[in-house]
Design an enzyme around this catalytic site. Structure first.
Site, mmCIF file in Angstrom:
data_model
loop_
_atom_site.group_PDB
_atom_site.id
_atom_site.type_symbol
_atom_site.label_atom_id
_atom_site.label_comp_id
_atom_site.label_asym_id
_atom_site.label_seq_id
_atom_site.Cartn_x
_atom_site.Cartn_y
_atom_site.Cartn_z
ATOM 1 N N SER A 95 0.809 -1.216 0.000
ATOM 2 C CA SER A 95 0.000 0.000 0.000
ATOM 3 C C SER A 95 0.845 1.270 0.000
ATOM 4 C CB SER A 95 -0.934 0.003 1.212
ATOM 5 O OG SER A 95 -0.172 0.080 2.392
ATOM 6 N N HIS A 102 1.715 4.020 7.035
ATOM 7 C CA HIS A 102 1.122 4.925 6.040
ATOM 8 C C HIS A 102 1.597 6.355 6.242
ATOM 9 C CE1 HIS A 102 -2.524 2.277 4.684
ATOM 10 N NE2 HIS A 102 -1.388 1.903 4.146
ATOM 11 N N ASP A 133 -7.452 6.471 5.183
ATOM 12 C CA ASP A 133 -7.502 5.249 5.996
ATOM 13 C C ASP A 133 -8.724 5.137 6.899
ATOM 14 O OD1 ASP A 133 -5.207 4.411 4.899
ATOM 15 O OD2 ASP A 133 -3.910 5.016 6.548
#
Lengths: 197, 182
Positions: free
Chosen positions: B59, B99, B125
Site C-alpha cells: 500500500s 502509512h 484510511d
C-alpha cells in the site's frame, strides 16, 4: 563425594573417548577431559570448582536480568517499563563485559584446579592447575601444568606442545595409552623437582 | 550401525558433569538473552515499542515494497508533521500499519489528531480505523520511519507464511547449541 565417584564409574569412564576428529573444539575437550581424569582418578586429587562456579554465577545473573526484563515487559508494556528496562539492559551488557574479562584474564584456559591433600592433614594443600589451548585450524595442542606448593608457596610449570595427531587414531578414538603417560611424565617431572630441592 | 551413528554426537554431552551441563543450558539462555536485550535496548533508545518493522503490504508503493525493513523512532518531543510516514496501531487489529500522514490538527495543550493514507491507496484510511474512529491520536503511534533496508524483511514474511519451516529451523539451532560444546 563417594556417590559422585561411583556415578562417574557407572557412566562408563573406562569406555575410550571417541570424537569427531575434524571438530577442533571436540579434540580439545577430549584431551582436556583425559588429562583431567589422570590427575583426579589416577592420583586422587580433589577437583576445586570455584573457577567454573564464578563463571556460572556471572552467566546466571545475566540471564536472570534478561528474563526479568522479559517478564516485566509482558505485564507492564513498554513506555511504563522503560526505567527498569534501562537498568536491565545496562546490567546485562556490563555483565557480558565482566564475563569476557573473567574468561580472558582469570580463567585463561584453565580447565582444572585440583588440590592434593596433605597426607598428614597438617600442611596446606598443594594445588595443581591444568590449562590448554588449541588454535583453530592448528593441530598443536598446548597443555600447561602448574604446581604450587601449599607449604612454601613456590610454583613450577611444565609444558607440553604436541600435535593432536599423536593421541588420536584414524577413527577419532583417543589413545589413552599414548596420552596418559605424557601427563604422568609431566606430573612426575614436577614432583621430582620438588624432591631435588 | 545407524543407531550407533545417530547417538555418537551425544558422546560429548555424556562426558559432561553437572556444572558443564548447566553451563550448556546457560549458554543457550545467553544467546536468547543477547538477542532480547539488543531488542529492548533499541526500544529504550528509540522510544518505540517496536523499533524495527517489516512492510507487509504494497500500500506504500513506490516508497516501500513488501519485505522492506523499516527503522523507527518515537521521540516524544518531535511533532508529527504532514508528509511523514508513521507506523500506527488500530484497536482490534494485531498488525501495525505503515502509512503517510495526510492531515494534522494540533491544539495549544499539545494534543494532536491526524489522518493517514497509503501512497498506493485511492482513499484515506478512515475505513481501516476502528468503527467510528475518524482521527488517529499520539498514543496510536508506534513510531516514525527513519530509515529502511530494501527487501531484507522478506525472510520474516516467508517465515510467517510457513510456520512449520520456522519452528523446524529454531528447533534445529536450539538442539545444536545445547549439544555442541564450545
Amino acid at each position: 563425594m563417594a556417590s559422585e565417584k561411583s556415578k562417574n564409574q557407572l557412566a562408563g569412564d573406562d569406555k575410550p573417548i571417541k570424537i569427531n576428529k575434524w571438530d577442533n573444539a571436540a579434540l580439545k575437550n577430549g584431551l582436556d577431559d583425559a588429562a583431567k581424569n589422570v590427575l583426579t582418578k589416577n592420583y586422587g586429587f580433589v577437583e576445586n570448582h570455584s573457577l567454573m562456579d564464578g563463571r556460572l554465577v556471572i552467566c546466571t545473573i545475566a540471564v536472570a536480568f534478561a528474563m526479568f526484563a522479559l517478564v516485566l515487559d509482558f505485564f507492564r508494556p513498554f513506555p511504563e517499563s522503560r526505567p527498569v528496562l534501562i537498568v536491565c539492559v545496562t546490567a546485562y551488557f556490563v555483565l557480558m563485559g565482566v564475563l569476557t574479562f573473567y574468561t580472558t584474564y582469570k580463567e585463561r584456559g584453565i580447565f582444572l584446579v585440583a588440590l592434593e591433600k596433605d597426607r598428614a592433614g597438617m600442611d596446606p594443600d598443594n594445588t595443581w592447575t591444568l590449562s590448554s589451548s588449541l588454535r583453530k585450524y592448528d593441530d598443536m595442542y598446548e597443555l600447561c601444568m602448574t604446581y604450587s606448593d601449599g607449604k612454601t608457596g613456590e610454583t613450577r610449570k611444565a609444558e607440553l606442545c604436541k600435535s593432536v595427531a599423536n593421541f588420536f587414531d584414524e577413527n577419532g578414538v583417543l589413545c589413552a595409552d599414548l596420552f596418559n603417560p605424557e601427563i604422568e611424565k609431566m606430573k612426575e617431572s614436577l614432583t621430582s623437582e620438588k624432591k631435588l630441592n | 550401525m545407524s543407531g550407533m551413528l545417530s547417538f555418537e554426537f551425544l558422546d560429548d554431552v555424556r562426558r559432561m558433569n553437572k556444572r558443564q551441563l548447566y553451563y550448556q543450558v546457560l549458554n543457550f539462555g545467553m544467546i536468547v538473552s543477547s538477542a532480547l536485550m539488543i531488542w529492548k535496548g533499541l526500544m529504550v533508545m528509540t522510544g518505540s515499542e517496536s523499533p524495527i518493522v517489516v512492510v507487509l503490504s504494497g500500500s506504500m508503493e513506490p516508497a516501500f515494497h513488501r519485505g522492506d525493513l523499516l527503522f523507527l523512532t518515537n521521540y516524544r518531543q518531535e511533532p508529527i508533521r504532514v508528509g511523514e510516514i508513521v507506523v500506527f496501531k488500530v484497536e482490534g487489529r494485531d498488525i501495525p500499519i505503515v502509512h503517510r500522514v495526510l492531515k494534522v490538527h494540533e491544539k495549544d495543550d499539545g494534543s494532536v489528531k491526524f489522518l493517514t493514507k497509503g501512497d498506493n491507496n485511492s482513499v484515506d484510511d478512515r475505513g481501516l480505523y476502528a468503527p467510528g474512529q475518524l482521527w488517529l491520536d499520539k498514543k496510536d503511534v508506534v513510531g516514525r520511519a527513519r530509515g529502511f533496508v530494501p527487501y531484507v524483511g522478506i525472510v520474516t514474511i516467508l517465515m510467517n507464511d510457513y510456520p512449520k519451516f520456522k519452528y523446524a529451523i529454531l528447533v534445529c539451532l536450539g538442539i545444536f547449541v545445547l549439544v555442541h560444546r564450545e
